[in-house]
Design a protein around this motif. Structure first.
Motif, PDB file in Angstrom:
ATOM      1  N   UNK A 167      63.171   7.359  -1.011  1.00 39.42           N
ATOM      2  CA  UNK A 167      63.199   7.881   0.346  1.00 39.42           C
ATOM      3  C   UNK A 167      63.774   9.287   0.280  1.00 39.42           C
ATOM      4  N   UNK A 168      63.091  10.213   0.908  1.00 40.29           N
ATOM      5  CA  UNK A 168      63.488  11.612   0.897  1.00 40.29           C
ATOM      6  C   UNK A 168      63.730  12.058   2.331  1.00 40.29           C
ATOM      7  N   UNK A 169      64.821  12.805   2.520  1.00 38.71           N
ATOM      8  CA  UNK A 169      65.137  13.405   3.817  1.00 38.71           C
ATOM      9  C   UNK A 169      65.365  14.884   3.587  1.00 38.71           C
ATOM     10  N   UNK A 170      64.850  15.697   4.500  1.00 36.05           N
ATOM     11  CA  UNK A 170      65.047  17.122   4.312  1.00 36.05           C
ATOM     12  C   UNK A 170      64.688  17.934   5.534  1.00 36.05           C
ATOM     13  N   UNK A 171      64.740  19.241   5.340  1.00 32.13           N
ATOM     14  CA  UNK A 171      64.362  20.183   6.388  1.00 32.13           C
ATOM     15  C   UNK A 171      63.920  21.478   5.743  1.00 32.13           C
ATOM     16  N   UNK A 172      63.072  22.203   6.446  1.00 30.65           N
ATOM     17  CA  UNK A 172      62.742  23.566   6.030  1.00 30.65           C
ATOM     18  C   UNK A 172      62.589  24.437   7.267  1.00 30.65           C
ATOM     19  N   UNK A 173      62.889  25.714   7.100  1.00 31.35           N
ATOM     20  CA  UNK A 173      62.800  26.684   8.182  1.00 31.35           C
ATOM     21  C   UNK A 173      62.115  27.935   7.675  1.00 31.35           C
ATOM     22  N   UNK A 174      61.416  28.614   8.582  1.00 32.27           N
ATOM     23  CA  UNK A 174      60.768  29.874   8.254  1.00 32.27           C
ATOM     24  C   UNK A 174      60.624  30.690   9.534  1.00 32.27           C
ATOM     25  N   UNK A 175      60.467  31.979   9.374  1.00 32.46           N
ATOM     26  CA  UNK A 175      60.261  32.872  10.506  1.00 32.46           C
ATOM     27  C   UNK A 175      58.760  33.083  10.655  1.00 32.46           C
ATOM     28  N   UNK A 176      58.227  32.722  11.828  1.00 28.83           N
ATOM     29  CA  UNK A 176      56.799  32.874  12.081  1.00 28.83           C
ATOM     30  C   UNK A 176      56.422  34.320  12.349  1.00 28.83           C
ATOM     31  N   UNK A 177      55.129  34.582  12.422  1.00 28.46           N
ATOM     32  CA  UNK A 177      54.628  35.924  12.711  1.00 28.46           C
ATOM     33  C   UNK A 177      55.106  36.426  14.070  1.00 28.46           C
ATOM     34  N   UNK A 178      55.479  35.493  14.955  1.00 31.26           N
ATOM     35  CA  UNK A 178      55.962  35.861  16.287  1.00 31.26           C
ATOM     36  C   UNK A 178      57.462  36.144  16.310  1.00 31.26           C
ATOM     37  N   UNK A 179      58.125  36.084  15.146  1.00 28.99           N
ATOM     38  CA  UNK A 179      59.552  36.368  15.060  1.00 28.99           C
ATOM     39  C   UNK A 179      60.447  35.177  15.354  1.00 28.99           C
ATOM     40  N   UNK A 180      59.872  34.043  15.692  1.00 30.01           N
ATOM     41  CA  UNK A 180      60.621  32.828  15.999  1.00 30.01           C
ATOM     42  C   UNK A 180      60.889  32.051  14.716  1.00 30.01           C
ATOM     43  N   UNK A 181      62.104  31.525  14.581  1.00 31.15           N
ATOM     44  CA  UNK A 181      62.425  30.669  13.438  1.00 31.15           C
ATOM     45  C   UNK A 181      62.000  29.242  13.766  1.00 31.15           C
ATOM     46  N   UNK A 182      61.155  28.677  12.938  1.00 29.64           N
ATOM     47  CA  UNK A 182      60.663  27.315  13.098  1.00 29.64           C
ATOM     48  C   UNK A 182      61.371  26.422  12.085  1.00 29.64           C
ATOM     49  N   UNK A 183      61.810  25.262  12.546  1.00 20.81           N
ATOM     50  CA  UNK A 183      62.492  24.308  11.678  1.00 20.81           C
ATOM     51  C   UNK A 183      61.788  22.958  11.760  1.00 20.81           C
ATOM     52  N   UNK A 184      61.566  22.371  10.609  1.00 20.41           N
ATOM     53  CA  UNK A 184      60.968  21.040  10.513  1.00 20.41           C
ATOM     54  C   UNK A 184      61.945  20.157   9.757  1.00 20.41           C
ATOM     55  N   UNK A 185      62.289  19.012  10.338  1.00 22.46           N
ATOM     56  CA  UNK A 185      63.060  17.995   9.628  1.00 22.46           C
ATOM     57  C   UNK A 185      62.091  16.864   9.308  1.00 22.46           C
ATOM     58  N   UNK A 186      62.350  16.167   8.213  1.00 21.02           N
ATOM     59  CA  UNK A 186      61.407  15.128   7.824  1.00 21.02           C
ATOM     60  C   UNK A 186      62.093  14.009   7.049  1.00 21.02           C
ATOM     61  N   UNK A 187      61.396  12.896   7.060  1.00 24.44           N
ATOM     62  CA  UNK A 187      61.698  11.742   6.216  1.00 24.44           C
ATOM     63  C   UNK A 187      60.379  11.383   5.539  1.00 24.44           C
ATOM     64  N   UNK A 188      60.437  11.068   4.268  1.00 24.67           N
ATOM     65  CA  UNK A 188      59.264  10.578   3.545  1.00 24.67           C
ATOM     66  C   UNK A 188      59.685   9.308   2.827  1.00 24.67           C
ATOM     67  N   UNK A 189      58.986   8.224   3.137  1.00 28.16           N
ATOM     68  CA  UNK A 189      59.298   6.933   2.536  1.00 28.16           C
ATOM     69  C   UNK A 189      58.042   6.066   2.543  1.00 28.16           C
ATOM     70  N   UNK A 190      58.217   4.760   2.520  1.00 25.37           N
ATOM     71  CA  UNK A 190      57.064   3.860   2.491  1.00 25.37           C
ATOM     72  C   UNK A 190      56.188   3.998   3.733  1.00 25.37           C
ATOM     73  N   UNK A 191      56.707   4.616   4.773  1.00 26.39           N
ATOM     74  CA  UNK A 191      55.932   4.835   6.007  1.00 26.39           C
ATOM     75  C   UNK A 191      55.216   6.177   6.006  1.00 26.39           C
ATOM     76  N   UNK A 192      55.342   6.939   4.914  1.00 25.56           N
ATOM     77  CA  UNK A 192      54.668   8.227   4.799  1.00 25.56           C
ATOM     78  C   UNK A 192      55.569   9.393   5.162  1.00 25.56           C
ATOM     79  N   UNK A 193      54.965  10.550   5.293  1.00 21.18           N
ATOM     80  CA  UNK A 193      55.675  11.778   5.640  1.00 21.18           C
ATOM     81  C   UNK A 193      55.802  11.835   7.151  1.00 21.18           C
TER      82      UNK A 193
END
Length: 106
Positions: free
Chosen positions: A69-95
């Protein structure tokens, strides 16, 4: 003359190509905790606003349901200057990602 025209086209194409601002990004932080067995984790951050962290561990050890089971997050600055953040879990139920900019499944 044809050679001159072809060369001029290459120069014009090179000047019109957008510069890649991410090409000069520097790594500001990098942490890695992974000895090949047991839980793992890593994190990094770059000068262009990209960051990611992730932790994983083996679940249900010794059973038919054993898996990582993996838990994490990633962030990046979009072309519009907004910082986007995604949190996730990946396990037997998928991403399973979540973020303010990601539509929720109905």
């Amino acid at each position: 003359m044809k050679l001159f025209i072809v060369a001029a086209l290459f120069v014009a194409a090179a000047l019109a190509a957008p510069a890649n601002p991410d090409a000069d990004a520097q790594i500001l932080r990098y942490d890695n905790d992974n000895i090949g067995v047991g839980p793992f984790g890593y994190a990094f951050e770059t000068s262009n606003g990209i960051s990611q962290s992730e932790q994983g561990d083996l679940k249900n050890v010794g059973t038919d349901d054993e898996g990582i089971e993996v838990r994490g997050q990633y962030s990046y600055v979009g072309d519009d200057g907004v910082t986007y953040t995604v949190t996730y879990i990946a396990n037997e139920k998928g991403f399973q990602p979540e973020g303010a900019h990601i539509a929720k499944a109905q």
